[in-house]
Design an enzyme around this catalytic site. Structure first.
Site, mmCIF file in Angstrom:
data_model
loop_
_atom_site.group_PDB
_atom_site.id
_atom_site.type_symbol
_atom_site.label_atom_id
_atom_site.label_comp_id
_atom_site.label_asym_id
_atom_site.label_seq_id
_atom_site.Cartn_x
_atom_site.Cartn_y
_atom_site.Cartn_z
ATOM 1 N N ARG A 66 -33.356 -0.777 23.090
ATOM 2 C CA ARG A 66 -32.974 -1.963 24.352
ATOM 3 C C ARG A 66 -32.855 -0.838 25.166
ATOM 4 O O ARG A 66 -32.880 -1.008 26.390
ATOM 5 C CB ARG A 66 -31.374 -1.810 23.315
ATOM 6 C CG ARG A 66 -31.626 -2.844 22.348
ATOM 7 C CD ARG A 66 -29.813 -3.041 21.929
ATOM 8 N NE ARG A 66 -30.626 -3.776 20.754
ATOM 9 C CZ ARG A 66 -29.704 -5.369 20.904
ATOM 10 N NH1 ARG A 66 -29.191 -6.037 22.201
ATOM 11 N NH2 ARG A 66 -29.553 -6.582 20.275
ATOM 12 N N LEU A 94 -24.364 -4.156 25.246
ATOM 13 C CA LEU A 94 -25.160 -2.505 25.527
ATOM 14 C C LEU A 94 -24.804 -1.928 24.524
ATOM 15 O O LEU A 94 -23.789 -1.637 24.710
ATOM 16 C CB LEU A 94 -24.679 -2.863 26.790
ATOM 17 C CG LEU A 94 -25.467 -3.870 27.883
ATOM 18 C CD1 LEU A 94 -23.911 -3.913 29.118
ATOM 19 C CD2 LEU A 94 -26.492 -3.966 28.380
ATOM 20 N N HIS A 110 -13.785 -12.085 26.858
ATOM 21 C CA HIS A 110 -13.924 -12.440 25.408
ATOM 22 C C HIS A 110 -13.757 -13.632 25.129
ATOM 23 O O HIS A 110 -12.013 -13.578 26.001
ATOM 24 C CB HIS A 110 -14.029 -11.755 23.999
ATOM 25 C CG HIS A 110 -14.281 -11.687 23.063
ATOM 26 N ND1 HIS A 110 -16.415 -12.221 23.378
ATOM 27 C CD2 HIS A 110 -14.335 -12.066 22.117
ATOM 28 C CE1 HIS A 110 -16.129 -11.970 21.753
ATOM 29 N NE2 HIS A 110 -14.511 -12.544 20.912
ATOM 30 N N LEU A 145 -18.569 -2.895 19.792
ATOM 31 C CA LEU A 145 -18.667 -5.092 20.669
ATOM 32 C C LEU A 145 -17.171 -4.752 20.579
ATOM 33 O O LEU A 145 -16.261 -4.641 19.448
ATOM 34 C CB LEU A 145 -19.656 -4.797 20.070
ATOM 35 C CG LEU A 145 -19.276 -6.571 20.063
ATOM 36 C CD1 LEU A 145 -20.340 -7.180 21.213
ATOM 37 C CD2 LEU A 145 -20.157 -7.623 19.547
ATOM 38 N N GLN A 174 -8.792 -21.123 31.418
ATOM 39 C CA GLN A 174 -7.998 -19.878 32.093
ATOM 40 C C GLN A 174 -8.619 -19.066 31.467
ATOM 41 O O GLN A 174 -8.387 -17.967 32.642
ATOM 42 C CB GLN A 174 -6.690 -19.646 29.850
ATOM 43 C CG GLN A 174 -6.237 -20.756 29.557
ATOM 44 C CD GLN A 174 -5.301 -21.173 30.708
ATOM 45 O OE1 GLN A 174 -4.440 -19.727 31.440
ATOM 46 N NE2 GLN A 174 -4.738 -22.651 31.740
ATOM 47 N N GLU A 175 -9.874 -18.542 30.473
ATOM 48 C CA GLU A 175 -11.215 -17.452 31.858
ATOM 49 C C GLU A 175 -11.009 -17.320 33.038
ATOM 50 O O GLU A 175 -10.742 -16.381 33.622
ATOM 51 C CB GLU A 175 -11.980 -17.534 30.699
ATOM 52 C CG GLU A 175 -12.087 -17.557 29.942
ATOM 53 C CD GLU A 175 -13.393 -17.767 28.526
ATOM 54 O OE1 GLU A 175 -14.197 -16.995 29.151
ATOM 55 O OE2 GLU A 175 -13.568 -18.717 27.883
HETATM 56 C C1 GRF Z 1 -17.541 -17.679 28.470
HETATM 57 O O1 GRF Z 1 -17.100 -18.943 27.472
HETATM 58 C C2 GRF Z 1 -17.432 -16.281 28.476
HETATM 59 O O2 GRF Z 1 -16.023 -16.212 27.470
HETATM 60 C C3 GRF Z 1 -18.373 -16.361 26.873
HETATM 61 O O3 GRF Z 1 -19.148 -17.192 27.341
HETATM 62 C C4 GRF Z 1 -19.065 -17.912 28.441
HETATM 63 C C5 GRF Z 1 -19.571 -18.054 29.424
HETATM 64 O O4 GRF Z 1 -19.774 -19.310 30.134
HETATM 65 N N1 GRF Z 1 -18.394 -14.597 26.184
HETATM 66 P P1 GRF Z 1 -19.754 -19.044 31.953
HETATM 67 O O5 GRF Z 1 -21.171 -18.547 31.881
HETATM 68 O O6 GRF Z 1 -19.169 -17.972 32.640
HETATM 69 O O7 GRF Z 1 -19.658 -20.034 32.400
#
Ligand code: GRF
Length: 196
Positions: A66, A94, A110, A145, A174-175
């Protein structure tokens, strides 16, 4: 001065797209380079089309090394003089060797309401637990993590009959709102958690 941002992806990169599309002239940050461990990541193709620099470092030749993989990324990133890193669906853990020098300058999204459900399969785990609410978190990255200080969270309802895919799709929407909003605040120096 505008913050120079590198965005790390492993997959389709929809969060990366949401971040890049939000970084207009009024934004305190600028997308500089998209980094992936996968040459065929959808996010890399999109970034190239958008005229962004891209860096691909395949993790596979490094096997269990790594530190070697991370050193190769660091070396490739050096010339870009980044201020911030946004992990956006980057599916390699990482280590402290990479994370520590970026402490306070590296964000991650996340798909759970941390501290619940660190790691993988968050949507299935929320359903199994019978949660009525689920969501996503943007946090600062620390060597542990999915564990750094929380910069923002967005909540969604869990509906009767939801499958993990239903829930994933609801959270992903929502992300795409949360991550750009948090990056805007963070890049302008505001670290107060944003709760949507
Ligand atoms: C998202 O749900 C993110 O939170 C998770 O992996 C997914 C990635 O989606 N860790 P994208 O590649 O941004 O479409």
């Amino acid at each position: 001065m505008n913050k120079r941002v590198g965005i790390f992806v492993s997959g389709g990169g929809s969060n990366m797209r949401a971040l890049v599309e939000d970084m207009d002239a009024s934004h305190p940050a600028t997308p500089i380079v998209v980094v992936s461990n996968k040459a065929d990541a959808g996010g890399i193709a999109w970034a190239k089309d958008a005229g962004l620099a891209t860096v691909v470092v395949d993790h596979r030749p490094f096997g269990k090394d790594r530190a070697g993989f991370e050193a190769a990324i660091s070396e490739a990133l050096d010339p870009f003089e980044l201020d911030l890193i946004c992990l956006a669906g980057f599916m390699r853990v990482l280590t402290a060797g990479f994370v520590t020098p970026w402490r306070g300058r590296m964000l991650n999204i996340h798909p759970s309401l941390l501290p619940k459900y660190r790691g993988l399969h968050t949507h299935a785990r929320a359903l199994e637990a019978g949660d009525t609410e689920h969501g996503c978190t943007v946090h600062l990255v620390t060597p542990e993590l999915d564990d750094g200080p929380i910069l923002g969270q967005a909540r969604v309802p869990v509906r009767p009959g939801d499958t993990p895919d239903d829930l994933a799709a609801r959270v992903l929407q929502q992300e795409h709102i949360l991550y750009p909003a948090v990056l805007r605040r963070f890049a302008s120096g505001d670290r107060t958690p944003l709760l949507l």
